[in-house]
Design an enzyme around this catalytic site. Structure first.
Site, PDB file in Angstrom:
ATOM      1  CB  CYS A 174     -42.944  26.990 -20.170  1.00 23.86           C
ATOM      2  SG  CYS A 174     -43.793  25.397 -20.063  1.00 23.86           S
ATOM      3  CB  THR A 175     -46.879  29.800 -21.847  1.00 24.48           C
ATOM      4  OG1 THR A 175     -45.834  30.671 -22.256  1.00 24.48           O
ATOM      5  CG2 THR A 175     -48.217  30.537 -21.927  1.00 24.48           C
TER       6      THR A 175
END
Length: 264
Positions: A174-175
């Site tokens: 994810c980010t």
């Protein structure tokens, strides 16, 4: 300007008591952005000048259980937020599944330098845990897009597709890493034997891995006025549709649903 993305899972007995002093400090230091407080910890992104960022980070490290706080910094030419918000939430990243607890256990953290080898292995399924509009801007080569519009949709997607991953090792990203803290804990609780996630998230990978060696394709969506960043955490060229609010990668055609509804 400096942008600092951070999260930390810990136990806050009274997150409401932490809100006022943290809000006052951010405003006094000219900090913009958004921070979420919950009983499970803190999450958010802030921006400002060096002295202000340092003051706020020092304050957060002084909160109960937060001495080990880590964060990711990137540059911005101008302030990427219009205001400062400190909110109280039930979760600092909403999955909505009782019993999910990253403090109990998570998947194996994989450093960016080791990520390419892992996701290139034939027995590894790579899952992007972000929302569909984020995936449109960029993702890792060969990654599976669950097509979710919000993170709390991920458990239902997994239940519908888990048979497709039998016998596979699962690598998730994810980010910045926070969603993987919960999604890997969830998969372990579902009986998946080997679960991995990218340490520091996409942001750390884009900072550490040279573009010539990268398996990342496109840009990385971020939740501020920069819209997206690319290798070296430089600001990207992704735009934003003013009608529907979805990111529009450079050179991509965009059929805006709101414009279509309005007959434009």
């Amino acid at each position: 300007m400096i942008v600092a993305a951070l999260y930390h899972f810990t136990r806050f007995d009274d997150p409401a008591a932490l809100r006022g002093p943290l809000t006052a400090l951010c405003r006094a230091q000219g900090i913009g952005g958004s921070l979420l407080l919950a009983r499970e910890g803190i999450n958010g992104t802030i921006a400002g000048h060096r002295e202000g960022i340092d003051a706020v980070l020092a304050h957060i490290r002084g909160l109960p259980g937060c001495s080990g706080l880590t964060w990711k910094e990137s540059p911005a030419e101008t302030m990427p937020f219009s205001r400062m918000k400190v909110k109280l939430k039930a979760e600092i990243v909403t999955m909505g599944v009782p019993g999910v607890d990253p403090l109990a256990r998570t998947g194996h953290h994989v450093a960016p330098k080791d990520w390419n080898a892992l996701i290139s292995a034939p027995d590894v399924a790579v899952i992007d845990t972000r929302n569909d509009y984020e995936v449109e801007v960029g993702t890792f080569r060969g990654a599976i897009d669950p097509g979710t519009t919000k993170f709390r949709d991920f458990p239902a997607w997994w239940q519908a597709h888990k048979a497709e991953f039998e016998g596979k090792r699962i690598a998730m990203f994810c980010t910045g890493g926070i969603r993987c803290e919960k999604s890997t804990n969830y998969l372990l609780g579902q009986g998946v034997a080997e679960v991995f996630h990218l340490q520091g998230g996409i942001l750390q990978y884009l900072e550490d891995i040279p573009q010539a060696e990268s398996l990342w394709q496109g840009e990385c969506f971020v939740f501020d006025h920069r819209i997206a960043v690319t290798h070296g955490l430089a600001q990207g060229r992704t735009g934003m549709c003013r009608a529907c609010g979805r990111p529009v990668p450079e050179g991509a055609s965009h059929l805006c649903p709101k414009e279509s509804q309005n007959g434009i």
